[in-house]
Design a protein around this motif. Structure first.
Motif, mmCIF file in Angstrom:
data_model
loop_
_atom_site.group_PDB
_atom_site.id
_atom_site.type_symbol
_atom_site.label_atom_id
_atom_site.label_comp_id
_atom_site.label_asym_id
_atom_site.label_seq_id
_atom_site.Cartn_x
_atom_site.Cartn_y
_atom_site.Cartn_z
ATOM 1 N N ILE A 222 0.892 -1.301 -0.094
ATOM 2 C CA ILE A 222 -0.107 -0.019 -0.017
ATOM 3 C C ILE A 222 0.857 1.158 -0.114
ATOM 4 N N THR A 223 0.627 2.343 -0.916
ATOM 5 C CA THR A 223 1.246 3.656 -0.731
ATOM 6 C C THR A 223 0.210 4.505 -0.308
ATOM 7 N N THR A 224 0.696 5.521 0.427
ATOM 8 C CA THR A 224 -0.314 6.621 0.851
ATOM 9 C C THR A 224 0.699 8.019 0.933
ATOM 10 N N ASN A 225 -0.115 9.108 0.764
ATOM 11 C CA ASN A 225 0.489 10.368 1.076
ATOM 12 C C ASN A 225 0.425 10.762 2.499
ATOM 13 N N LEU A 226 -0.562 9.911 3.308
ATOM 14 C CA LEU A 226 -0.846 10.145 4.810
ATOM 15 C C LEU A 226 0.454 9.835 5.615
ATOM 16 N N SER A 227 0.587 10.540 6.606
ATOM 17 C CA SER A 227 1.845 10.256 7.645
ATOM 18 C C SER A 227 1.514 9.172 8.175
ATOM 19 N N LEU A 228 2.503 8.474 9.011
ATOM 20 C CA LEU A 228 2.258 7.317 10.079
ATOM 21 C C LEU A 228 1.488 8.124 11.143
ATOM 22 N N HIS A 229 1.523 9.313 11.499
ATOM 23 C CA HIS A 229 0.813 9.803 12.541
ATOM 24 C C HIS A 229 -0.557 9.930 12.067
ATOM 25 N N ASP A 230 -0.736 10.116 11.002
ATOM 26 C CA ASP A 230 -2.171 10.466 10.559
ATOM 27 C C ASP A 230 -2.921 8.946 10.748
ATOM 28 N N LEU A 231 -2.213 7.919 10.388
ATOM 29 C CA LEU A 231 -2.739 6.457 10.064
ATOM 30 C C LEU A 231 -2.811 6.124 11.630
ATOM 31 N N GLU A 232 -2.003 6.363 12.652
ATOM 32 C CA GLU A 232 -2.102 6.022 14.010
ATOM 33 C C GLU A 232 -3.077 6.705 14.812
ATOM 34 N N ASN A 233 -3.343 7.893 14.350
ATOM 35 C CA ASN A 233 -4.280 8.780 14.735
ATOM 36 C C ASN A 233 -5.463 8.917 14.066
ATOM 37 N N PRO A 234 -6.452 8.292 13.812
ATOM 38 C CA PRO A 234 -7.621 8.529 12.844
ATOM 39 C C PRO A 234 -8.651 9.534 13.502
ATOM 40 N N GLN A 235 -9.176 10.053 12.455
ATOM 41 C CA GLN A 235 -10.028 11.391 12.808
ATOM 42 C C GLN A 235 -11.263 10.907 13.614
ATOM 43 N N ASN A 236 -11.792 9.727 13.081
ATOM 44 C CA ASN A 236 -13.141 9.265 13.683
ATOM 45 C C ASN A 236 -13.169 7.589 13.919
ATOM 46 N N LEU A 237 -14.089 7.071 14.334
ATOM 47 C CA LEU A 237 -14.305 5.404 14.334
ATOM 48 C C LEU A 237 -14.366 5.043 13.175
ATOM 49 N N SER A 238 -14.909 5.420 12.052
ATOM 50 C CA SER A 238 -15.072 4.969 10.762
ATOM 51 C C SER A 238 -13.366 4.785 10.141
ATOM 52 N N TYR A 239 -12.749 6.005 10.262
ATOM 53 C CA TYR A 239 -11.224 5.642 9.901
ATOM 54 C C TYR A 239 -10.637 4.908 10.927
ATOM 55 N N SER A 240 -10.967 4.883 12.193
ATOM 56 C CA SER A 240 -10.016 3.888 13.023
ATOM 57 C C SER A 240 -10.214 2.465 12.625
ATOM 58 N N ARG A 241 -11.307 2.038 12.398
ATOM 59 C CA ARG A 241 -11.435 0.630 11.814
ATOM 60 C C ARG A 241 -10.851 0.364 10.528
ATOM 61 N N ILE A 242 -10.426 1.268 9.673
ATOM 62 C CA ILE A 242 -9.782 1.064 8.387
ATOM 63 C C ILE A 242 -8.195 1.208 8.657
ATOM 64 N N PHE A 243 -8.074 2.072 9.389
ATOM 65 C CA PHE A 243 -6.447 2.337 9.591
ATOM 66 C C PHE A 243 -5.980 1.282 10.507
ATOM 67 N N ARG A 245 -6.914 -1.965 10.321
ATOM 68 C CA ARG A 245 -6.902 -3.255 9.687
ATOM 69 C C ARG A 245 -5.673 -2.917 8.677
ATOM 70 N N LEU A 246 -5.386 -1.518 8.037
ATOM 71 C CA LEU A 246 -4.184 -1.535 7.321
ATOM 72 C C LEU A 246 -3.165 -1.660 7.805
ATOM 73 N N LEU A 247 -2.696 -0.926 9.163
ATOM 74 C CA LEU A 247 -1.808 -1.128 9.812
ATOM 75 C C LEU A 247 -1.308 -2.790 10.358
ATOM 76 N N GLU A 248 -2.357 -3.349 10.587
ATOM 77 C CA GLU A 248 -2.117 -4.884 10.993
ATOM 78 C C GLU A 248 -1.499 -5.502 9.694
ATOM 79 N N LEU A 249 -2.339 -4.886 8.610
ATOM 80 C CA LEU A 249 -1.973 -5.864 7.184
ATOM 81 C C LEU A 249 -0.623 -5.371 6.711
ATOM 82 N N CYS A 250 0.129 -4.251 7.289
ATOM 83 C CA CYS A 250 1.222 -4.030 6.684
ATOM 84 C C CYS A 250 2.235 -3.776 7.709
ATOM 85 N N PRO A 251 2.874 -4.765 8.531
ATOM 86 C CA PRO A 251 3.749 -4.705 9.415
ATOM 87 C C PRO A 251 5.037 -3.748 9.006
#
Length: 278
Positions: A222-243, A245-251
């Motif tokens: 996965i490639t993204t312009n988001l920072s790791l801080h953005d991914l580890e600190n989602p804006q809301n619950l909806s993004y939280s479950r996505i992020f 999953r993504l972080l667990e998918l990509c160690p």
């Protein structure tokens, strides 16, 4: 007719440089036998050992190469047919190879090469690769290099982008079937994660795509312009479950920073245009 067949069977093609040793023909290139002495009285009518052809080392290696090339062509043909049927794949991502690397990020390139070299372990453990950082730093380039290198190993790879996947899902008559096809690839490159955020529908589709790969336990790049801080600190619950999953998918997570590769290529093209036209 039997005698003719026997003569044909016993005939060994001699090449320039071949030589005879101990009663059998040897290859002049690899110095291994092209014949073996066999006593087959039922065929030859004599107990005296007669020379029968065998493949020398050169011939065996040539045969193995030809078989490998045939298998590679068949693999490519079937994979291309699958790409066409699925509609997910974007061939533009397969233009990058490690041989084209300009050495801007040697440590990152080394990690990506090790990801390919240790692919059996990556596949067994479902370990994906996350490339994050600013625009133009070379995330997509490195991801494409990994995909090409895996294809050379005959790994079933699909290279695409999140916007393209979401478009396919939106226009699919059977969304679940499309997601199942996406999960079947051994490895997938999903480029530009995050660019389609905003609507509730897009968030739902994002989760479905990431979750499909997560449940399949197969490596995903996965490639993204988001920072790791953005991914580890989602804006809301909806993004939280996505992020999550993504972080667990990509160690394996690589920050791709530095001068914009895209800007550098654009500058080179402008310089070439001036040289040709001005």
């Amino acid at each position: 007719m039997l005698a003719d067949a026997l003569r044909t069977m016993m005939n060994t093609k001699e090449a320039p440089g071949d030589y005879t040793k101990d009663g059998v023909l040897y290859c002049g290139r690899c110095n291994t036998p092209k014949q073996v002495l066999l006593s087959l009285p039922a065929l030859t009518g004599t107990d005296t050992p007669q020379p029968f052809p065998v493949a020398c080392k050169c011939q065996r290696e040539a045969g193995e190469r030809a078989q490998a090339e045939q298998c590679a062509e068949e693999f490519k043909r079937r994979l291309e047919a699958r790409w066409r049927a699925d509609g997910f794949h974007d061939p533009s991502y397969l233009k990058s190879t490690f041989s084209d690397d300009d050495g801007t990020n040697p440590k990152l390139a080394d990690v990506c090469k090790k990801f390919v070299d240790r692919w059996p372990e990556m596949l067994k453990n479902g370990m994906g690769l996350l490339l994050y950082g600013g625009v133009g730093g070379g995330k997509t380039f490195l991801a494409g290099c990994v995909c090409n290198a895996l294809l050379e190993k005959q790994v079933r790879v699909c290279a695409t982008s999140f916007p393209r996947v979401l478009n396919v899902l939106q226009n699919s008559m059977d969304r679940q079937k499309a997601l199942d096809r996406l999960a079947q690839y051994q490895c997938i490159l999903l480029d530009d994660f995050g660019v389609e955020r905003g609507t509730e529908y897009a968030q739902e589709q994002l989760f479905a795509v990431v979750d499909a790969r997560y449940r399949a336990k197969r490596p995903t790049i996965i490639t993204t312009n988001l920072s790791l801080h953005d991914l580890e600190n989602p804006q809301n619950l909806s993004y939280s479950r996505i992020f999550d999953r993504l972080l667990e998918l990509c160690p394996v997570r690589l920050c791709v920073s530095g001068p914009s590769r895209r800007k550098g290529l654009a500058d080179e093209r402008r310089a070439l245009a001036r040289e040709l036209l001005l």
